[in-house]
Design a protein around this motif. Sequence first.
Motif, mmCIF file in Angstrom:
data_model
loop_
_atom_site.group_PDB
_atom_site.id
_atom_site.type_symbol
_atom_site.label_atom_id
_atom_site.label_comp_id
_atom_site.label_asym_id
_atom_site.label_seq_id
_atom_site.Cartn_x
_atom_site.Cartn_y
_atom_site.Cartn_z
ATOM 1 N N ALA A 365 6.990 9.310 2.277
ATOM 2 C CA ALA A 365 5.733 8.557 2.301
ATOM 3 C C ALA A 365 5.531 7.958 3.692
ATOM 4 O O ALA A 365 6.387 7.217 4.184
ATOM 5 C CB ALA A 365 5.770 7.451 1.257
ATOM 6 N N PRO A 366 4.394 8.239 4.373
ATOM 7 C CA PRO A 366 4.145 7.676 5.704
ATOM 8 C C PRO A 366 3.770 6.207 5.600
ATOM 9 O O PRO A 366 2.773 5.859 4.946
ATOM 10 C CB PRO A 366 2.977 8.512 6.216
ATOM 11 N N PRO A 367 4.534 5.304 6.177
ATOM 12 C CA PRO A 367 4.334 3.869 5.944
ATOM 13 C C PRO A 367 2.920 3.358 6.231
ATOM 14 O O PRO A 367 2.300 2.740 5.361
ATOM 15 C CB PRO A 367 5.362 3.222 6.880
ATOM 16 N N LEU A 368 2.393 3.607 7.435
ATOM 17 C CA LEU A 368 1.086 3.036 7.771
ATOM 18 C C LEU A 368 -0.051 3.624 6.942
ATOM 19 O O LEU A 368 -0.862 2.864 6.384
ATOM 20 C CB LEU A 368 0.815 3.191 9.269
ATOM 21 N N PRO A 369 -0.183 4.956 6.826
ATOM 22 C CA PRO A 369 -1.256 5.480 5.980
ATOM 23 C C PRO A 369 -1.131 5.053 4.517
ATOM 24 O O PRO A 369 -2.127 4.727 3.867
ATOM 25 C CB PRO A 369 -1.099 7.005 6.128
ATOM 26 N N PHE A 370 0.094 5.043 3.999
ATOM 27 C CA PHE A 370 0.308 4.670 2.600
ATOM 28 C C PHE A 370 -0.133 3.223 2.368
ATOM 29 O O PHE A 370 -0.971 2.936 1.504
ATOM 30 C CB PHE A 370 1.781 4.855 2.252
ATOM 31 N N SER A 371 0.447 2.298 3.126
ATOM 32 C CA SER A 371 0.121 0.890 2.915
ATOM 33 C C SER A 371 -1.334 0.596 3.258
ATOM 34 O O SER A 371 -1.982 -0.229 2.602
ATOM 35 C CB SER A 371 1.055 -0.005 3.740
ATOM 36 N N GLY A 372 -1.888 1.282 4.274
ATOM 37 C CA GLY A 372 -3.288 1.085 4.619
ATOM 38 C C GLY A 372 -4.216 1.519 3.499
ATOM 39 O O GLY A 372 -5.200 0.836 3.174
ATOM 40 N N ALA A 373 -3.916 2.664 2.877
ATOM 41 C CA ALA A 373 -4.733 3.155 1.768
ATOM 42 C C ALA A 373 -4.641 2.208 0.568
ATOM 43 O O ALA A 373 -5.652 1.937 -0.095
ATOM 44 C CB ALA A 373 -4.286 4.559 1.378
ATOM 45 N N VAL A 374 -3.439 1.694 0.292
ATOM 46 C CA VAL A 374 -3.261 0.775 -0.834
ATOM 47 C C VAL A 374 -4.064 -0.502 -0.613
ATOM 48 O O VAL A 374 -4.746 -1.003 -1.530
ATOM 49 C CB VAL A 374 -1.765 0.455 -1.030
ATOM 50 N N ARG A 375 -4.034 -1.028 0.601
ATOM 51 C CA ARG A 375 -4.776 -2.266 0.883
ATOM 52 C C ARG A 375 -6.281 -2.044 0.812
ATOM 53 O O ARG A 375 -7.029 -2.893 0.315
ATOM 54 C CB ARG A 375 -4.370 -2.827 2.248
ATOM 55 N N ALA A 376 -6.737 -0.895 1.306
ATOM 56 C CA ALA A 376 -8.166 -0.597 1.222
ATOM 57 C C ALA A 376 -8.599 -0.456 -0.230
ATOM 58 O O ALA A 376 -9.667 -0.961 -0.626
ATOM 59 C CB ALA A 376 -8.480 0.673 2.011
ATOM 60 N N TYR A 377 -7.795 0.214 -1.029
ATOM 61 C CA TYR A 377 -8.078 0.396 -2.454
ATOM 62 C C TYR A 377 -8.197 -0.964 -3.150
ATOM 63 O O TYR A 377 -9.107 -1.199 -3.948
ATOM 64 C CB TYR A 377 -6.962 1.233 -3.066
ATOM 65 N N SER A 378 -7.259 -1.869 -2.831
ATOM 66 C CA SER A 378 -7.278 -3.196 -3.441
ATOM 67 C C SER A 378 -8.466 -4.012 -2.944
ATOM 68 O O SER A 378 -9.157 -4.674 -3.735
ATOM 69 C CB SER A 378 -5.969 -3.923 -3.128
ATOM 70 N N ARG A 379 -8.725 -3.958 -1.640
ATOM 71 C CA ARG A 379 -9.825 -4.740 -1.058
ATOM 72 C C ARG A 379 -11.178 -4.315 -1.622
ATOM 73 O O ARG A 379 -12.066 -5.133 -1.863
ATOM 74 C CB ARG A 379 -9.799 -4.598 0.459
ATOM 75 N N LEU A 380 -11.352 -3.000 -1.861
ATOM 76 C CA LEU A 380 -12.604 -2.473 -2.407
ATOM 77 C C LEU A 380 -12.683 -2.637 -3.923
ATOM 78 O O LEU A 380 -13.705 -2.264 -4.518
ATOM 79 C CB LEU A 380 -12.740 -0.982 -2.053
#
Length: 487
Positions: A365-380
């Motif tokens: 799992a690529p750390p930055l893309p993974f965590s970035g996608a999770v945060r965007a999903y939560s924020r939206l």
Amino acid sequence: MTVHPAIERMEGVDAGFLYLETPDVHMHTLKIAVLEADPHLTFEVFTAGLLARLEKLPPLRRQAVPVPFGINHPVWVTRPTVDASRHIHQHRVPGAGTMRDLEVLIGRISSTPLDRRFPLWELHFCEGLEGGRIAVVGKMHHALADGAAANALLGNITDVRSAELPTAAPGTYLTTTRTPGRRQLIRWALHDALQQFRDLPGLLARTFAGLRAAAAYRRREEHGVPLPVLNAPRTSINGSLTPRRSFATCSLSLAEFKRVRAQHQGVTLNDLVLAVVSGALRRWMAEHGERPASSLTAGVPVGVDERGAPPRLGGNRVSNLFTTLATDVEDPTERLQTISRTTSHAKHIQDRLGRRTLIDWTQFAPPLPFSGAVRAYSRLRAAAWHPAAFTAIVSNVPGPRERARIGGARLADLFSVGPLADGIGLNVTVWSYIDRMNFSLLACPDLLPDVEVLASYFPAALAELDLDAAGSVGAAPDSPTEGHATA
């Protein structure tokens, strides 16, 4: 390539729990020990005793250090000491000091994330319970330990012969006061990435073979296993989380569980746990006027440690299987059999996929893309746009079978619960202790506002499965029991 013996690469499955965390989705677990009254056990005595045992609790000295640019998973840095004032806190249980008052306090404790600048745990010493009892609420990030590892850690905190585990030889858990520099972290991360990519061809081959075997098994079996998202109905307890958490408990007799299980051929204790959760949710849904078009589903964490493997004091060896809660089946006995049959099929599918396949893939799992996608999903608040992966998380962890002590005080009860996932507003975790099955329910109150009411339905859900007491209280979903559930 080793920077220092006290610094090691975090495994992908552990790092994944860091990546899944957002301001609204907290990835810590809770362990609650209720201690009998003991005038000698003060906050100061408890703190000193815990610090004296830190050598046996290496995960509590581990700090997560991210790698620059997220080019690999973070590293664990094991520190020689911890600052007790940042980790151990004192509380007074509000109100009259009832168990429900403690549960409200635990909900508040769970509603804030852990500070990643320090080792990822807290202990909350809660005084003022009825009868002079004390509760110790442990708050530990899932990246540090799963249920099996937490159970082993408990053995190194409690004073009970059978719970004590072989401790490490002197020098095994080395420590350091320094944090590696950026260049060291980057050089080490690149080296480790090249090493792990050597495993990718073999993992791809195993995964494709597992997918083919699982698909063939599905085609052969008449009774299907629910698929995440596709077979999960929309309910009010599924949606985007907020930071708030609520907590409730229910204690039931282990002997009663075993007696009821023996009445139903071929079912396991885990099947019965799922059926009790199902019965309680049916009552709760009926009370709230919800009638989903299809059955509710469950995600069940399962350990993948090899049989006979030595105890672990940290890390995660856990995967998930998906099964039905059969809430669309009216008859309790038929509901239990449906759950048992479906869960058995889910286990066979997981065996064909490979119990470690998901764990092995998290390593990539690529750390930055993974965590970035999770945060965007939560924020939206995107979890509200589609059905959840499944309705609720349900797990069952065997706990100590004999009375234990902490700091000299007798351990009266033990509860545990894991975190919520975005879109899934309920986690039900069972830890057995001596002769009890202790259910802990963690919820997001903005999705499930009365988790204590849901907990109160568990005794009736077990009673309706008791064939020796047919027609007893709780047989109808429109006649729930009331009040806080303890038995």
